[in-house]
Design an enzyme around this catalytic site. Structure first.
Site, PDB file in Angstrom:
ATOM      1  N   ASN A  10      55.040  38.644  45.209  1.00  0.00           N
ATOM      2  CA  ASN A  10      54.576  37.763  44.493  1.00  0.00           C
ATOM      3  C   ASN A  10      54.695  38.154  42.937  1.00  0.00           C
ATOM      4  O   ASN A  10      53.850  38.877  42.465  1.00  0.00           O
ATOM      5  CB  ASN A  10      53.379  37.123  44.838  1.00  0.00           C
ATOM      6  CG  ASN A  10      52.651  36.107  43.891  1.00  0.00           C
ATOM      7  OD1 ASN A  10      53.381  35.320  43.371  1.00  0.00           O
ATOM      8  ND2 ASN A  10      51.448  35.910  44.233  1.00  0.00           N
ATOM      9  N   LYS A  12      54.078  36.301  40.343  1.00  0.00           N
ATOM     10  CA  LYS A  12      53.065  35.554  39.453  1.00  0.00           C
ATOM     11  C   LYS A  12      53.634  35.125  38.219  1.00  0.00           C
ATOM     12  O   LYS A  12      54.933  34.876  38.187  1.00  0.00           O
ATOM     13  CB  LYS A  12      51.915  36.482  39.375  1.00  0.00           C
ATOM     14  CG  LYS A  12      51.277  36.789  40.634  1.00  0.00           C
ATOM     15  CD  LYS A  12      49.697  37.405  40.647  1.00  0.00           C
ATOM     16  CE  LYS A  12      49.286  37.628  41.818  1.00  0.00           C
ATOM     17  NZ  LYS A  12      47.793  38.305  42.013  1.00  0.00           N
ATOM     18  N   HIS A 100      47.157  30.319  47.520  1.00  0.00           N
ATOM     19  CA  HIS A 100      47.016  31.601  47.025  1.00  0.00           C
ATOM     20  C   HIS A 100      45.583  31.207  46.355  1.00  0.00           C
ATOM     21  O   HIS A 100      45.009  30.549  45.950  1.00  0.00           O
ATOM     22  CB  HIS A 100      47.914  32.110  46.182  1.00  0.00           C
ATOM     23  CG  HIS A 100      47.656  33.360  45.605  1.00  0.00           C
ATOM     24  ND1 HIS A 100      46.725  33.941  44.531  1.00  0.00           N
ATOM     25  CD2 HIS A 100      48.297  34.363  46.040  1.00  0.00           C
ATOM     26  CE1 HIS A 100      46.849  35.069  44.797  1.00  0.00           C
ATOM     27  NE2 HIS A 100      47.786  35.694  45.383  1.00  0.00           N
ATOM     28  N   GLU A 102      44.395  32.623  43.832  1.00  0.00           N
ATOM     29  CA  GLU A 102      44.356  31.983  42.482  1.00  0.00           C
ATOM     30  C   GLU A 102      44.490  30.526  42.198  1.00  0.00           C
ATOM     31  O   GLU A 102      44.018  29.968  41.443  1.00  0.00           O
ATOM     32  CB  GLU A 102      45.361  32.910  41.518  1.00  0.00           C
ATOM     33  CG  GLU A 102      44.967  34.203  41.376  1.00  0.00           C
ATOM     34  CD  GLU A 102      46.084  35.211  41.095  1.00  0.00           C
ATOM     35  OE1 GLU A 102      46.115  36.511  40.877  1.00  0.00           O
ATOM     36  OE2 GLU A 102      47.160  34.622  41.050  1.00  0.00           O
ATOM     37  N   GLU A 172      44.269  37.735  52.373  1.00  0.00           N
ATOM     38  CA  GLU A 172      43.932  38.307  51.170  1.00  0.00           C
ATOM     39  C   GLU A 172      42.425  38.189  50.508  1.00  0.00           C
ATOM     40  O   GLU A 172      42.033  37.313  50.103  1.00  0.00           O
ATOM     41  CB  GLU A 172      44.869  37.560  50.111  1.00  0.00           C
ATOM     42  CG  GLU A 172      45.109  36.157  50.098  1.00  0.00           C
ATOM     43  CD  GLU A 172      45.572  35.601  48.737  1.00  0.00           C
ATOM     44  OE1 GLU A 172      46.382  36.418  47.900  1.00  0.00           O
ATOM     45  OE2 GLU A 172      45.428  34.571  48.551  1.00  0.00           O
ATOM     46  N   GLY A 178      44.210  42.290  42.718  1.00  0.00           N
ATOM     47  CA  GLY A 178      44.585  42.817  41.380  1.00  0.00           C
ATOM     48  C   GLY A 178      43.404  43.666  40.704  1.00  0.00           C
ATOM     49  O   GLY A 178      43.160  43.737  39.567  1.00  0.00           O
ATOM     50  N   SER A 217      45.995  44.252  46.437  1.00  0.00           N
ATOM     51  CA  SER A 217      46.424  45.964  46.001  1.00  0.00           C
ATOM     52  C   SER A 217      46.934  46.869  46.893  1.00  0.00           C
ATOM     53  O   SER A 217      46.776  47.719  47.252  1.00  0.00           O
ATOM     54  CB  SER A 217      45.157  46.415  45.500  1.00  0.00           C
ATOM     55  OG  SER A 217      44.280  45.679  44.636  1.00  0.00           O
TER      56      SER A 217
END
Length: 277
Positions: A10, A12, A100, A102, A172, A178, A217
């Site tokens: 991904n 991003k 996701h 985010e 996740e 991150g 991560s």
């Protein structure tokens, strides 16, 4: 049941279309040194890079699947700035990430919105990668399994049984994305096993065939131990997917995990045969 690991990168909101082409080519070079037929790889660049990546994948006959990071749930309409699943399908996109963390946190996407997007992706003959995961506060409160179960039941609500059979789920933990932190392999396995049981509760009999990725991560140093867990069928990789050397090492870790699991299975079967004699 045997499930082909899926390693998804991904990207991003990184890389322009020229940089994206270079990354595809560099990754192909890194992976060309090894055989990885037992592992599937998907790359998820920003929308503006998709056509360029598709062209280089086709022209150079690269073994990657093209993926997208998001889509709208409608095929067309007055939705300025949005991209439909039907448009992505015309670019030979195979996988689309939906829900996701985010998107959920920064853009307010609810389980209902994610469900509509997942259904749109499936209807366009692509595979949704449906993301679920708890925050640090929810984990510390002992609610991780409850949160993931609720997200799965809501986010998968519009998929048919046939669509479940090609589904990919990405677990996740939000606190690991991150941040440099990642779930311990035992914890990741426990949550992925929980997700598989919930999927089987929703559609009886399909849970064993659904691929469940771990995201958060993921790096070469922890990939093989994570991917060796029985209910983890791949990884949704963020930052490390922007480095072709690191990403190739994660793919190799998935391959090594496959070999180890296969060897363990064969040894177990042989032991059973010996006991039956």
């Amino acid at each position: 049941m045997s499930r082909t690991p899926l390693i998804s990168g991904n990207w991003k909101m990184h890389l322009n279309h020229l940089e994206a082409i270079q990354l595809c080519q560099k990754l192909s070079y890194e992976l060309a040194r090894h055989r990885y037929e037992q592992v599937e790889v998907s790359l998820h660049p920003p929308f503006v890079d998709l056509r360029s990546c598709q062209t280089v994948i086709d022209a150079d006959r690269l073994e990657f699947k093209l993926g997208a990071q998001n889509c709208h749930d409608q095929n067309q309409g007055a939705f300025t700035g949005e991209v439909s699943a039907a448009m992505l399908a015309k670019l030979d996109v195979s996988y689309v990430i939906v829900g996701h963390s985010e998107r959920r946190a920064l853009f307010g996407e609810t389980d209902e919105i994610v469900a509509a997007k997942a259904a749109a992706v499936a209807e366009a003959d692509m595979t949704p990668i449906v993301c679920v995961g708890e925050t640090l506060e929810e984990r510390e409160a002992g609610r991780a399994a409850e949160v993931v179960s609720t997200q799965l039941r809501g986010s998968l609500a519009k998929l048919s049984r046939a669509q479940f059979e090609t589904l990919v789920v990405a677990y996740e933990p939000v606190w690991a994305i991150g941040t440099g932190r990642n779930a311990e392999p035992r914890d990741a396995q426990e949550m992925c096993a929980t997700a598989r049981q919930v999927i089987d509760d929703i559609r009886r009999g399909v849970g064993s065939g659904v691929r469940i990725q771990y995201g958060g991560s993921v790096k070469p140093v922890n990939a093989q131990e994570l991917l060796a867990q029985p209910d983890i069928d791949g990884a949704l990789v963020g930052g490390a997917s922007l480095d072709p050397v690191q990403f190739a090492r994660i793919v190799q870790a998935a391959l090594q995990a496959c070999i180890s699991i296969k060897a363990a299975r064969q040894a177990k079967n042989q032991d059973r045969k010996n006991q039956d004699r």
